[in-house]
Design a protein around this motif. Structure first.
Motif, mmCIF file in Angstrom:
data_model
loop_
_atom_site.group_PDB
_atom_site.id
_atom_site.type_symbol
_atom_site.label_atom_id
_atom_site.label_comp_id
_atom_site.label_asym_id
_atom_site.label_seq_id
_atom_site.Cartn_x
_atom_site.Cartn_y
_atom_site.Cartn_z
ATOM 1 N N MET A 19 67.273 116.413 156.073
ATOM 2 C CA MET A 19 66.592 115.397 157.006
ATOM 3 C C MET A 19 67.150 114.222 156.020
ATOM 4 S SD MET A 19 64.645 116.998 160.002
ATOM 5 C CE MET A 19 64.847 115.632 161.115
ATOM 6 N N PHE A 20 66.197 114.024 155.129
ATOM 7 C CA PHE A 20 66.493 112.964 154.033
ATOM 8 C C PHE A 20 66.258 113.224 152.393
ATOM 9 C CE2 PHE A 20 62.901 112.612 157.639
ATOM 10 C CZ PHE A 20 63.356 111.746 157.909
ATOM 11 N N ASP A 21 66.795 111.677 152.137
ATOM 12 C CA ASP A 21 67.315 112.453 150.956
ATOM 13 C C ASP A 21 66.058 112.349 149.544
ATOM 14 O OD1 ASP A 21 70.224 112.564 151.511
ATOM 15 O OD2 ASP A 21 70.785 110.821 151.450
ATOM 16 N N SER A 22 64.594 111.253 149.906
ATOM 17 C CA SER A 22 64.547 111.569 148.775
ATOM 18 C C SER A 22 62.718 110.638 149.570
ATOM 19 C CB SER A 22 64.442 110.316 148.396
ATOM 20 O OG SER A 22 64.537 108.799 148.715
ATOM 21 N N LEU A 23 61.787 111.100 149.440
ATOM 22 C CA LEU A 23 60.355 111.097 149.228
ATOM 23 C C LEU A 23 60.643 109.170 149.548
ATOM 24 C CD1 LEU A 23 57.600 111.752 150.151
ATOM 25 C CD2 LEU A 23 57.279 111.119 148.134
ATOM 26 N N ASN A 24 61.122 108.493 148.542
ATOM 27 C CA ASN A 24 60.922 107.070 149.388
ATOM 28 C C ASN A 24 61.860 106.463 150.682
ATOM 29 O OD1 ASN A 24 60.414 104.179 149.054
ATOM 30 N ND2 ASN A 24 62.704 104.292 148.274
ATOM 31 N N GLU A 25 62.773 107.400 150.960
ATOM 32 C CA GLU A 25 64.515 107.394 152.117
ATOM 33 C C GLU A 25 62.498 107.932 153.328
ATOM 34 O OE1 GLU A 25 67.788 108.010 154.548
ATOM 35 O OE2 GLU A 25 66.867 109.429 153.180
ATOM 36 N N LEU A 26 62.499 108.610 153.174
ATOM 37 C CA LEU A 26 61.268 108.712 154.350
ATOM 38 C C LEU A 26 60.289 108.234 154.686
ATOM 39 C CD1 LEU A 26 59.976 110.820 156.555
ATOM 40 C CD2 LEU A 26 58.621 112.113 154.961
ATOM 41 N N ASP A 30 49.508 107.897 154.837
ATOM 42 C CA ASP A 30 49.323 108.165 154.557
ATOM 43 C C ASP A 30 49.938 108.327 153.514
ATOM 44 O OD1 ASP A 30 47.955 110.430 153.361
ATOM 45 O OD2 ASP A 30 46.869 109.804 155.170
ATOM 46 N N PRO A 31 50.366 107.893 151.976
ATOM 47 C CA PRO A 31 50.657 108.572 150.959
ATOM 48 C C PRO A 31 51.437 109.919 150.547
ATOM 49 C CG PRO A 31 49.832 106.593 149.316
ATOM 50 C CD PRO A 31 49.369 107.498 151.060
ATOM 51 N N VAL A 32 50.253 110.858 150.951
ATOM 52 C CA VAL A 32 49.669 111.961 150.614
ATOM 53 C C VAL A 32 49.678 112.599 152.126
ATOM 54 C CG1 VAL A 32 47.918 113.795 150.688
ATOM 55 C CG2 VAL A 32 47.435 112.228 149.439
ATOM 56 N N MET A 33 50.082 112.495 153.003
ATOM 57 C CA MET A 33 50.530 112.903 154.966
ATOM 58 C C MET A 33 52.320 112.223 154.623
ATOM 59 S SD MET A 33 49.966 114.359 157.466
ATOM 60 C CE MET A 33 51.103 114.788 159.125
ATOM 61 N N THR A 34 52.444 111.581 153.677
ATOM 62 C CA THR A 34 54.191 111.316 153.654
ATOM 63 C C THR A 34 55.070 112.539 153.084
ATOM 64 O OG1 THR A 34 53.556 108.495 153.992
ATOM 65 C CG2 THR A 34 55.907 109.731 153.116
ATOM 66 N N GLN A 35 53.821 112.242 152.184
ATOM 67 C CA GLN A 35 54.113 114.080 150.833
ATOM 68 C C GLN A 35 54.056 115.260 151.604
ATOM 69 O OE1 GLN A 35 53.055 113.164 146.539
ATOM 70 N NE2 GLN A 35 52.244 112.329 147.576
ATOM 71 N N VAL A 36 53.620 115.686 152.728
ATOM 72 C CA VAL A 36 53.298 116.608 153.024
ATOM 73 C C VAL A 36 54.607 116.557 154.256
ATOM 74 C CG1 VAL A 36 52.070 118.528 154.708
ATOM 75 C CG2 VAL A 36 51.042 116.834 152.916
ATOM 76 N N ALA A 48 57.292 119.484 154.811
ATOM 77 C CA ALA A 48 57.690 120.485 155.256
ATOM 78 C C ALA A 48 59.459 120.204 155.579
ATOM 79 C CB ALA A 48 57.089 119.433 156.441
ATOM 80 N N ALA A 49 60.015 118.994 155.809
ATOM 81 C CA ALA A 49 61.754 118.835 156.019
ATOM 82 C C ALA A 49 62.093 119.487 154.999
ATOM 83 C CB ALA A 49 61.218 117.828 155.763
ATOM 84 N N LYS A 50 62.130 119.192 154.305
ATOM 85 C CA LYS A 50 62.787 119.599 152.692
ATOM 86 C C LYS A 50 62.603 121.085 152.346
ATOM 87 C CE LYS A 50 65.234 118.666 148.885
ATOM 88 N NZ LYS A 50 65.748 117.598 149.660
ATOM 89 N N VAL A 79 58.260 111.830 166.985
ATOM 90 C CA VAL A 79 58.808 110.870 167.551
ATOM 91 C C VAL A 79 59.463 110.382 166.708
ATOM 92 C CG1 VAL A 79 59.141 109.394 169.385
ATOM 93 C CG2 VAL A 79 57.998 111.258 170.366
ATOM 94 N N SER A 80 58.745 109.371 165.417
ATOM 95 C CA SER A 80 59.258 108.443 164.329
ATOM 96 C C SER A 80 60.038 109.705 163.050
ATOM 97 C CB SER A 80 57.652 107.864 163.582
ATOM 98 O OG SER A 80 57.110 107.775 164.651
ATOM 99 N N VAL A 81 59.595 110.644 163.325
ATOM 100 C CA VAL A 81 60.633 112.034 162.116
ATOM 101 C C VAL A 81 61.920 111.364 162.866
ATOM 102 C CG1 VAL A 81 61.249 113.742 161.209
ATOM 103 C CG2 VAL A 81 58.200 112.801 161.225
ATOM 104 N N ALA A 82 62.077 111.856 164.246
ATOM 105 C CA ALA A 82 63.060 111.904 164.546
ATOM 106 C C ALA A 82 63.858 110.346 164.870
ATOM 107 C CB ALA A 82 62.864 112.246 165.579
ATOM 108 N N ALA A 83 63.274 109.313 165.165
ATOM 109 C CA ALA A 83 64.486 108.647 164.547
ATOM 110 C C ALA A 83 63.836 107.945 163.474
ATOM 111 C CB ALA A 83 62.489 106.979 165.834
ATOM 112 N N ALA A 84 62.912 108.287 162.448
ATOM 113 C CA ALA A 84 63.428 108.130 161.343
ATOM 114 C C ALA A 84 65.048 108.536 160.631
ATOM 115 C CB ALA A 84 62.515 108.053 160.065
#
Length: 312
Positions: free
Chosen positions: A7-14, A26-32, A36-38, A58-63
């Motif tokens: 769904m996302f090529d990189s953590l930075n893209e997400l 927060d950055p930790v939650m973003t990594q989780v 989960a997606a990976k 909803v936001s993950v779907a939009a992203a």
């Protein structure tokens, strides 16, 4: 299976795309979320109502630029609502026009139990989606253990067993978000299959960022005031503390009225936005109680300003 496509090529893209939707974590939650997606693991979000659990899906779907399939749970919900059911109207219509075209009633019945007459629910639609989507199973704590157990097959081997026509295997593996407001304890099997995250209301600093993203023309002081007021309300023993989305609605309402802060004169305007039960409304109609809320909110906003090194 297209589920192999990330769904996302990189953590930075997400991180960048989530921020663009106005959802800040927060950055930790973003990594989780990224892991989960990976790793194609369901994400179990547990915490108080209004803390932003649903909005994450909803936001993950939009992203990701994909759609969301939502299974809204409620007491007494049947499996049909999740998986799907046969369209009885279409079956009756088919029987009316095809009864003379079959050699036996058994042949007719076999046709009626085919896939063409089955209308999929959100769980099945998510698995059959050609493109990887987000599957939101919202407020899972509102259904009983049997419904929770029904989900295990779909979330373990990404398939559904339909007695009438066999096994439906996933065409793509959805990004699954399960939410719980803790009305009951979810079972261990669903927890083992998921990445667990405890979600609380955002910190005042984070909430100020979120409100700023939705009211970009307002001042930083206004955003701090709104976040401070939100914290004051949540500390005030209300039956239903305001959610982040309700604070955003309230901030937008103040902007529409041309106001940049809240005073006692706005009390009655505030009530429909933030007092959603009669008991909470009565509390806020007590002038001293409302005044103390405003004072607490101002104090919290001042603390944020001091931390930022600016004048309140």
């Amino acid at each position: 299976m297209e589920g192999a496509i990330p769904m996302f090529d990189s953590l930075n893209e997400l991180s960048t795309k989530l921020a663009a939707t106005g959802y800040f974590i927060d950055p930790v939650m973003t990594q989780v979320v990224y892991l989960a997606a990976k790793l194609k693991k369901p994400l179990l979000l547990e915490g108080p109502a209004g803390s932003g659990k649903t909005q994450l899906a909803v936001s993950v779907a939009a992203a990701a630029g994909t759609h969301i399939e939502r299974l809204q749970c409620y007491p007494g919900m049947s499996e049909d609502k999740a998986i799907g059911s046969f369209d009885q109207s279409l079956q009756r219509l088919y029987m009316e026009f095809s009864k003379d075209k079959h050699d036996s009633r058994h042949s007719l019945q076999a046709n009626l139990q085919g896939r063409d007459f089955f209308r999929p629910g959100p769980l099945m639609r998510a698995l059959e989606s050609e493109r990887r989507c987000v599957l939101l199973i919202d407020e899972l704590d509102k259904v009983d253990d049997s419904m929770e157990a029904m989900l295990l097959e779909a979330l373990s081997v990404w398939q559904l067993s339909i007695p009438e026509f066999g096994t439906v295997e996933a065409r793509s593996i959805p990004f699954v978000v399960l939410t719980s407001n803790e009305e009951r304890r979810l079972g261990d099997p669903i927890r083992r299959r998921s990445l667990y995250v405890r979600v609380e209301h955002p910190t005042p600093e984070r909430e100020a960022e979120i409100i700023a993203s939705r009211t970009p023309n307002a001042s930083r002081a206004f955003h701090r005031d709104m976040a401070g007021l939100a914290l004051a309300f949540r500390n005030y023993s209300l039956e239903k503390p305001p959610s982040v989305s309700e604070m955003i609605d309230f901030a937008n309402a103040l902007q529409e009225l041309g106001l940049d802060h809240v005073t006692t004169e706005q009390r009655d305007i505030l009530l429909p936005f933030l007092a959603k039960t009669e008991k909470d409304r009565r509390h806020l109609l007590l002038r001293e109680g409302f005044n103390s809320l405003l004072l607490d909110g101002s104090r919290f906003a001042k603390q944020m300003a001091n931390a930022e090194g600016v004048e309140a």
